[in-house]
Scaffold this motif. Structure first.
Motif, mmCIF file in Angstrom:
data_model
loop_
_atom_site.group_PDB
_atom_site.id
_atom_site.type_symbol
_atom_site.label_atom_id
_atom_site.label_comp_id
_atom_site.label_asym_id
_atom_site.label_seq_id
_atom_site.Cartn_x
_atom_site.Cartn_y
_atom_site.Cartn_z
ATOM 1 N N LEU A 1 15.595 15.822 -3.892
ATOM 2 C CA LEU A 1 15.659 14.488 -3.535
ATOM 3 C C LEU A 1 14.197 13.966 -3.696
ATOM 4 O O LEU A 1 14.159 12.695 -4.306
ATOM 5 N N TRP A 2 13.256 14.471 -3.364
ATOM 6 C CA TRP A 2 11.793 13.944 -3.493
ATOM 7 C C TRP A 2 11.345 13.781 -4.847
ATOM 8 O O TRP A 2 10.960 12.841 -5.335
ATOM 9 N N ALA A 3 11.918 14.804 -5.545
ATOM 10 C CA ALA A 3 11.590 14.611 -7.132
ATOM 11 C C ALA A 3 12.406 13.408 -7.836
ATOM 12 O O ALA A 3 11.652 12.650 -8.816
ATOM 13 N N VAL B 1 1.382 11.020 -8.666
ATOM 14 C CA VAL B 1 0.608 11.299 -7.522
ATOM 15 C C VAL B 1 1.206 10.322 -6.299
ATOM 16 O O VAL B 1 1.238 10.286 -5.342
ATOM 17 N N PHE B 2 0.628 8.938 -6.983
ATOM 18 C CA PHE B 2 1.067 7.692 -6.078
ATOM 19 C C PHE B 2 2.575 7.709 -5.712
ATOM 20 O O PHE B 2 3.114 7.407 -4.569
ATOM 21 N N ALA B 3 3.623 7.932 -6.878
ATOM 22 C CA ALA B 3 4.934 7.899 -6.550
ATOM 23 C C ALA B 3 5.361 8.749 -5.345
ATOM 24 O O ALA B 3 6.288 8.796 -4.823
ATOM 25 N N ALA C 1 7.597 10.229 -0.189
ATOM 26 C CA ALA C 1 7.490 10.904 0.990
ATOM 27 C C ALA C 1 7.317 10.186 2.182
ATOM 28 O O ALA C 1 7.914 10.393 3.322
ATOM 29 N N LEU C 2 6.479 9.354 2.137
ATOM 30 C CA LEU C 2 6.235 8.231 3.293
ATOM 31 C C LEU C 2 7.509 7.753 3.678
ATOM 32 O O LEU C 2 7.795 7.559 4.905
ATOM 33 N N GLY C 3 8.176 6.957 2.519
ATOM 34 C CA GLY C 3 9.420 6.250 2.931
ATOM 35 C C GLY C 3 10.573 7.249 3.590
ATOM 36 O O GLY C 3 11.193 6.819 4.500
ATOM 37 N N LEU C 4 10.661 8.365 3.079
ATOM 38 C CA LEU C 4 11.703 9.345 3.524
ATOM 39 C C LEU C 4 11.244 9.690 5.151
ATOM 40 O O LEU C 4 12.186 9.800 5.957
ATOM 41 N N ALA C 5 9.892 10.195 5.447
ATOM 42 C CA ALA C 5 9.606 10.175 6.658
ATOM 43 C C ALA C 5 9.814 9.061 7.618
ATOM 44 O O ALA C 5 10.244 9.273 8.573
ATOM 45 N N ILE C 6 9.491 7.835 7.249
ATOM 46 C CA ILE C 6 9.736 6.762 8.202
ATOM 47 C C ILE C 6 11.227 6.526 8.292
ATOM 48 O O ILE C 6 11.707 6.364 9.420
ATOM 49 N N GLY C 7 11.889 6.485 7.185
ATOM 50 C CA GLY C 7 13.249 6.355 7.221
ATOM 51 C C GLY C 7 14.222 7.251 8.294
ATOM 52 O O GLY C 7 15.000 6.723 8.759
ATOM 53 N N PHE D 1 2.673 13.629 3.606
ATOM 54 C CA PHE D 1 3.589 12.879 3.885
ATOM 55 C C PHE D 1 4.898 13.804 3.518
ATOM 56 O O PHE D 1 6.132 13.909 4.161
ATOM 57 N N GLY D 2 4.766 14.644 2.389
ATOM 58 C CA GLY D 2 5.846 15.521 2.035
ATOM 59 C C GLY D 2 6.262 16.363 3.072
ATOM 60 O O GLY D 2 7.517 16.693 3.200
ATOM 61 N N ALA D 3 5.410 16.998 3.570
ATOM 62 C CA ALA D 3 5.429 18.164 4.706
ATOM 63 C C ALA D 3 6.178 17.389 5.878
ATOM 64 O O ALA D 3 7.198 18.039 6.363
ATOM 65 N N VAL D 4 5.854 16.319 6.480
ATOM 66 C CA VAL D 4 6.601 15.498 7.444
ATOM 67 C C VAL D 4 7.902 15.282 7.084
ATOM 68 O O VAL D 4 8.736 15.526 8.006
ATOM 69 N N ALA D 5 8.181 14.636 5.918
ATOM 70 C CA ALA D 5 9.523 14.281 5.625
ATOM 71 C C ALA D 5 10.396 15.523 5.412
ATOM 72 O O ALA D 5 11.526 15.326 5.858
#
Length: 765
Positions: free
Chosen positions: A614-616, A654-656, A661-667, A747-751
């Motif tokens: 999903l992240w990729a 790296v930006f993407a 990851a931040l969007g997945l964590a917040i959502g 953020f990836g770890a949090v998501a």
């Protein structure tokens, strides 16, 4: 027995207040976010005036003149000399990496009559960060001119020319409404009303859209006895009052606590604020009742309210811009509020001058509300349609989750419109506000009390510039000032009596220049153009004296040259930085919507492999969108681009990855997917200014500057502008790339924790 209309209004009002009291996310939008954003913007702009901008000097002359110039720079409050490289080659890395914003080059032999082209003293500044760069360049230019003045007088005396014969007319600049050129007043008056307008729009869309069931308002209409006009009014009232109150709080902070004052009528100003919020509520109700879809309504809100500042005439004026930009600006309610606010808060205009924008806002409020009522009744007569929000992914397959992500995006319109269509639409929509690049033919009133050949030549020189239009010539200074305060002209040039004769006889009188301090971008451009026109007209009069003494060769020529934005265009400076925000927010919203849909429909938690798939997939979408902007869009719009290809290709993934990851964590926190648009859309404007493009990070409080780096856009704006425009290499943007990498991992770890462990998903509201 039916309920009276007043009873329905009260019932709807009480029901909405009761809902707000028990809904955590709605209270966050209504109370927490306005407070947080006001604190952030207030702290960010607290210093107000640009000071201590880091600059450098390349001194290859090592003369008394160059040493005096450096002393003048060090004494200037506007700049701080942080480096003195030995040559230009050693200075360019400092400019590309953003360690300096301006560079003064003093060539060898400058004191010995080497002031002519091509050996002029040159001040280079970074046009990629135009606001700070141009101010730093002006400060360095002033220091160089001040250092050269004694040299010119000494040579004049040696040639036997009286110093008085060398005087040129001074230009006395007066800024009405913002005499200190404070960015706190300018940006504070622009950002927070725009943010509150956007928050209000999102809150009202959610308030009305929450009553939709499968595109129908049938159930809500039954509860309200079919009296939807009163029900809509009661539902929207808490939001209008709340955000009007927050707007008043911001005015109290800016004009009261910070001491800028309200120059005109406070009552008219507050009335305009209320009318703006009422108009915003009416537009939100119209969007929901027209589309019957909350996601579409949020998308439309992001388009019209999210770009309201850009199209408001608050920065680059649209007077002679593209027809679409002019029409769209006139349609947007924020344009009219900003005009009213500047007239009453900053300029002290006549109340009559602000009646027109006030009436327009009230007409929009009444008109949109009136249109939404029959549309609401039409929605109430429709039967609800079944909705399929399911978004399942293979829970133990990287490839399956990767492919399933794209299938889910194309299946759900909110995802495809946000992640795909919005990226393309914004690429051509947002730059329309800046097609003109520079102010064009802004109206100027000329107070001509000299009526000489020189004053007429001065008017001709102004009309010959691209920026100015001397549309009014009058003999009354008070009439010209009234026109300026009421927005009929953008500047006033005052030519005093005996101006020409005093100039010829060596006792030059000053030219009065009055600018509108409510609009700093156009004031700066007009100040340069008016000053240049005055100098050009005076030079023709002084030419016999100058040629007689051959001082033209001996006077210093200080040339300013913008780097990385050679046209010094506002669009070439603003849009590349805003593009990082567009890329972040579309991907952030899309990822948050994706996670929100899974949470809302009770999807199964993902294994590590599925989460990585999903992240990729989302990261790949972000990469393609970024390269689409930096390659095709920047080429199509002719913006600085692809300065360092290797750095771009390294930074984009790296930006993407960090944004998705931040969007997945917040959502994963939201109780319903629409919260992503409701909560996150209004963060776009503050995040842009926290990125350091318009207001530099070194002028912000250090804790706020560090917090700003928690948003990937802050490092992305700095890195992408430097890589695209300045051709900075990877080493020169290493701090930004490292920050993005750390954010991506964090953020990836949090998501992964949020999406892979259902037990850690407590509901919020």
């Amino acid at each position: 027995m039916t309920t009276p209309t007043g009873g329905v209004f009260g019932r709807a009002l009480r029901a909405e207040v009761a809902h707000l009291a028990r809904s955590g996310w709605d209270l966050i939008l209504l109370i927490v976010m306005p407070v947080v954003l006001m604190v952030v913007v207030g702290a960010m702009l607290y210093q107000g005036v640009v000071r201590d901008v880091p600059v450098a000097v390349v001194d290859q002359d090592h003369s008394a003149f160059s040493r005096a110039a450096i002393r003048h720079m060090e004494a200037s409050p506007g700049v701080r000399v942080v480096a003195q490289p030995t040559d230009l080659e050693a200075a360019w890395p400092l400019m590309r990496s953003g360690k300096i914003y301006s560079l003064a080059y003093i060539p060898r032999g400058a004191e010995k009559n080497a002031f002519r082209q091509p050996d002029a003293v040159i001040v280079y500044f970074t046009g990629a960060f135009q606001t700070v760069g141009s101010l730093a360049a002006s400060a360095q230019t002033t220091a160089l001119t001040s250092a050269a003045a004694p040299l010119i007088l000494d040579r004049a005396r040696a040639l036997g020319v009286p110093a008085a014969r060398l005087k040129t007319p001074a230009v006395q600049v007066t800024i009405l409404g913002n005499p200190h050129l404070s960015f706190e007043l300018f940006l504070g008056g622009l950002i927070m009303p725009g943010v509150l307008h956007l928050l209000m729009a999102c809150a009202a869309v959610m308030g009305v859209g929450r009553e939709l069931r499968g595109g129908s308002l049938q159930a809500w209409s039954a509860r309200m006895d079919g009296r939807l006009a009163a029900a809509l009014a009661g539902k929207l009232t808490p939001y209008v009052l709340a955000f009007t109150l927050w707007g008043a709080v911001w005015i109290a902070w800016l004009c009261g606590w910070r001491g800028w004052g309200v120059e005109g009528s406070l009552l008219v100003l507050l009335g305009g604020l209320f009318a703006l919020m009422a108009a915003t509520a009416g537009i939100s109700a119209l969007l929901v009742t027209l589309t019957g879809d909350m996601d579409v309504s949020f998308s439309a809100t992001a388009v019209y309210a999210g770009s309201a500042i850009a199209f408001s005439n608050g920065t680059l004026p649209l007077l002679h811009g593209p027809a679409f930009a002019q029409v769209w600006s006139a349609v947007l309610p924020f344009t009219h509020y900003l005009r009213l606010q500047n007239e009453q808060m900053v300029l002290g205009s006549d109340i009559a001058a602000s009646i027109e924008p006030l009436l327009i806002l009230l007409a929009v409020a009444v008109g949109t509300f009136a249109l939404s009522v029959p549309l609401a009744h039409r929605r109430a007569r429709r039967a609800p349609k079944p909705e399929d929000l399911s978004l399942s992914l293979p829970t133990r397959s990287f490839g399956g989750a990767f492919v399933g992500t794209f299938a889910g995006i194309f299946k759900h319109r909110p995802l495809s419109s946000t992640i795909l269509l919005a990226v393309v639409a914004y690429a051509f929509y947002y730059p329309m506000a800046y097609v003109g690049q520079t102010p064009v033919k802004l109206p100027v009133a000329v107070v001509d009390q000299d009526h000489s050949a020189l004053s007429r030549r001065l008017v001709q020189e102004m009309n010959a510039t691209r920026a100015l239009d001397a549309s009014v010539v009058t003999a009354s200074p008070s009439e010209a000032e009234r026109m300026l305060r009421n927005g009929e002209v953008d500047a006033v040039m005052h030519i005093p009596e005996r101006f020409e004769s005093s100039l010829i006889h060596g006792d030059a009188k000053g030219v009065g220049l009055y600018l509108n301090g409510a609009y700093l971008v156009r004031a700066t451009a007009m100040g340069k153009a008016l000053g240049g026109a005055a100098a050009a007209a005076a030079e023709q009069t002084l030419t016999p004296v100058i040629e007689a003494t051959r001082l033209l060769e001996r006077a210093p020529t200080v040339v300013q040259r913008p780097l990385y934005n050679t046209t010094d265009g506002y669009g070439s400076y603003a849009v590349p930085a805003v593009s990082a925000i567009i890329l972040q927010q579309t991907l952030l919203l899309g990822a948050a919507l994706f996670a929100g849909l899974r949470r809302e429909t009770g999807a199964q938690p993902l294994s590590t492999r599925s989460f990585l798939g999903l992240w990729a997939a989302l990261t790949l979408i972000g990469c393609v969108a970024s390269l689409f902007y930096f390659g095709f869009v920047f080429w199509f719009q002719d913006y600085p681009r692809m300065g360092d290809l290797f750095g771009i290709f390294l930074a984009v993934p790296v930006f993407a990855a960090s944004v998705s990851a931040l969007g997945l964590a917040i959502g994963s926190l939201f109780d319903r997917h629409e919260r992503a648009m409701q909560i996150l859309v209004a963060t776009s404007v503050p995040l842009f200014f926290l990125g350091g493009a318009a207001w530099p990070l070194f002028l912000m409080p250090e804790p706020l500057a560090w917090l700003a780096r928690l948003s990937p856009s802050t490092s992305a704006i700095q890195a992408f502008v430097k890589l695209n425009a300045a051709g900075a290499n990877v080493a020169e943007v290493a701090p930004e790339l490292l920050t993005l990498a750390v954010l991506a991992v964090t953020f990836g770890a949090v998501a992964w924790r949020r999406l892979g462990d259902r037990s850690s998903n407590p509901a919020v509201g």
